[in-house]
Design a protein around this motif. Sequence first.
Motif, PDB file in Angstrom:
ATOM      1  N   LEU A 250      58.979  64.048  44.865  1.00  0.00           N
ATOM      2  CA  LEU A 250      58.417  64.031  46.232  1.00  0.00           C
ATOM      3  C   LEU A 250      59.341  63.253  47.164  1.00  0.00           C
ATOM      4  CD1 LEU A 250      54.565  63.232  46.186  1.00  0.00           C
ATOM      5  CD2 LEU A 250      55.655  65.302  47.013  1.00  0.00           C
ATOM      6  N   ASP A 251      59.769  62.105  46.686  1.00  0.00           N
ATOM      7  CA  ASP A 251      60.647  61.243  47.476  1.00  0.00           C
ATOM      8  C   ASP A 251      61.959  61.968  47.791  1.00  0.00           C
ATOM      9  OD1 ASP A 251      60.849  58.821  48.697  1.00  0.00           O
ATOM     10  OD2 ASP A 251      61.964  57.892  47.038  1.00  0.00           O
ATOM     11  N   GLY A 252      62.530  62.581  46.757  1.00  0.00           N
ATOM     12  CA  GLY A 252      63.813  63.280  46.930  1.00  0.00           C
ATOM     13  C   GLY A 252      63.709  64.446  47.896  1.00  0.00           C
ATOM     14  N   ALA A 253      62.528  65.074  47.946  1.00  0.00           N
ATOM     15  CA  ALA A 253      62.345  66.240  48.822  1.00  0.00           C
ATOM     16  C   ALA A 253      61.942  65.815  50.243  1.00  0.00           C
ATOM     17  CB  ALA A 253      61.297  67.174  48.224  1.00  0.00           C
ATOM     18  N   GLY A 254      61.811  64.507  50.480  1.00  0.00           N
ATOM     19  CA  GLY A 254      61.559  64.034  51.852  1.00  0.00           C
ATOM     20  C   GLY A 254      60.097  64.004  52.267  1.00  0.00           C
ATOM     21  N   PHE A 255      59.198  63.756  51.302  1.00  0.00           N
ATOM     22  CA  PHE A 255      57.760  63.753  51.620  1.00  0.00           C
ATOM     23  C   PHE A 255      57.408  62.713  52.684  1.00  0.00           C
ATOM     24  CE2 PHE A 255      53.330  62.479  50.674  1.00  0.00           C
ATOM     25  CZ  PHE A 255      52.713  63.709  50.810  1.00  0.00           C
ATOM     26  N   ARG A 256      57.916  61.492  52.494  1.00  0.00           N
ATOM     27  CA  ARG A 256      57.616  60.434  53.472  1.00  0.00           C
ATOM     28  C   ARG A 256      58.198  60.764  54.839  1.00  0.00           C
ATOM     29  NH1 ARG A 256      55.657  54.943  52.634  1.00  0.00           N
ATOM     30  NH2 ARG A 256      54.775  55.020  50.576  1.00  0.00           N
ATOM     31  N   ALA A 257      59.426  61.250  54.840  1.00  0.00           N
ATOM     32  CA  ALA A 257      60.075  61.577  56.122  1.00  0.00           C
ATOM     33  C   ALA A 257      59.313  62.694  56.825  1.00  0.00           C
ATOM     34  CB  ALA A 257      61.524  61.981  55.880  1.00  0.00           C
ATOM     35  N   ALA A 258      58.862  63.692  56.055  1.00  0.00           N
ATOM     36  CA  ALA A 258      58.104  64.801  56.657  1.00  0.00           C
ATOM     37  C   ALA A 258      56.787  64.287  57.237  1.00  0.00           C
ATOM     38  CB  ALA A 258      57.844  65.887  55.615  1.00  0.00           C
ATOM     39  N   THR A 259      56.137  63.383  56.510  1.00  0.00           N
ATOM     40  CA  THR A 259      54.858  62.831  56.992  1.00  0.00           C
ATOM     41  C   THR A 259      55.081  62.028  58.277  1.00  0.00           C
ATOM     42  OG1 THR A 259      54.128  62.703  54.698  1.00  0.00           O
ATOM     43  CG2 THR A 259      52.860  61.440  56.302  1.00  0.00           C
TER      44      THR A 259
END
Length: 275
Positions: A250-259
Motif C-alpha cells: 500500500l505504501d509503495g503504491a502511494g496510498f497515503r499520498a493518494a489519500t
Amino acid sequence: MRIGFIGCGAMGGAIARGAVAAGLVDGGQMLLYDSYLPSAEALAGELGAQVASGAADVAGGADLLVLAVKPNVIEAVLADVASHLDQTLVVSIAAGIPLARLEAASRAGGSGEVARVVRAMPNLAASVGQAMTGLALGTRVSEPEAEPVRALFEAVGRVAMVPESLFSPFVAMAGSSPAFALEYADSLARAGVAAGLTKRAALEYAAQAMRGAAELLLSELDKQGGRSAADLIDAVCSPGGTTVAGMMALDGAGFRAATEAAVAATIARDRELAG
Ligand SMILES: NC(=O)C1=CN([C@@H]2O[C@H](COP(=O)(O)OP(=O)(O)OC[C@H]3O[C@@H](n4cnc5c(N)ncnc54)[C@H](OP(=O)(O)O)[C@@H]3O)[C@@H](O)[C@H]2O)C=CC1
Ligand SMILES: O=C(O)[C@@H]1CCC=N1
C-alpha cells in the motif's frame, strides 16, 4: 417537534429516515417539500409524512427546518422563505456556504432581520444512524437554543461542534469521506474477485471488516489514553506475516499520498464553493 425538509434527495431522505428510525420524531410530524414532487411524495409515503404545497408552507409549519438543497440554490431558497421563519430554527447542510452568506440571504428575503441559522455537515450514513455531523452556530443561535438541532443529528449519529473556520477539513474527514471509504471497499472487493471471491461476498467481508476497524478505533478514542490508529495497525501486523506485506505494498503504491491528495482537493473545492 415538527421537522420540515426542503429538498428530499439523498441527504434530506437520509436524515428524515434516520430520525424516524431512531424514534426522535414520528413521520406524521414531518413536512416535506421538493421542487421535484415525486421525491417528496415517495419519502412521505415511506415515512407517513405530509407533503407541503410549497417551500413557504414547510418553513412556516416547522419548528426545525432542514435545508437539504444543493449549494448553488440554497441562498435563493432561504431568501424565498425568510419571511416565514419567525418561529423556525433553520439548518443548512450545504457544503461550502458559510453562515454569513446564509444570514445575509435570510436578511435580504425577510423583514430585514437575520434568521436563526445553524450550519451542519452530516453524511449519508444518517439513514442508518451512523452519521458524523459537525455543527456551527449562527449569530442568533446560542448552544441551548441549538439543542433541537443537536438532538436531530445525535439521533442519526455522532455530533461535534466545529469552528466554522475548520468546516472545509471537516467536510473532507466526515462529509465526503464515506465516498472515499466506499471506493476503498469497492477496490478491495474487486481485488478479491480477481482472487476468486464473488463480488457480493467480497463486499460483505470488506464492509464488516471496515465496520469492525471503525468501531475498534472509536472505542479506543473514547477511552482516556486509548490506542491510536497506528497502534492498532501494529497489532494487526504480525512479524513476518501477511498484513505487513500488504501494508508495505500500500505504501509503495502511494496510498497515503493518494489519500492526502483527496483531502486537499476536497478542501479546495469546499473553499471554492464558499467564494
Ligand atoms: N450527498 C451527501 O452525501 C451530502 C450532501 N450534503 C449537502 O446536502 C445538500 C443536498 O445534497 P443531496 O441530498 O446530495 O442532493 P440531491 O440532489 O440528492 O437532493 C436535493 C433535492 O433538492 C431538490 N431541489 C432543488 N432545488 C430545489 C428548490 N428550489 N426547492 C426545493 N427542492 C429543490 C432537488 O430536485 P432536482 O433534482 O429536481 O434539482 C433534489 O431532489 C447539498 O447542499 C450538499 O452539499 C451534505 C453532506 C453530505
Ligand atoms: O459532494 C458534496 O459536495 C457533498 C458534500 C459532502 C458530501 N457530499
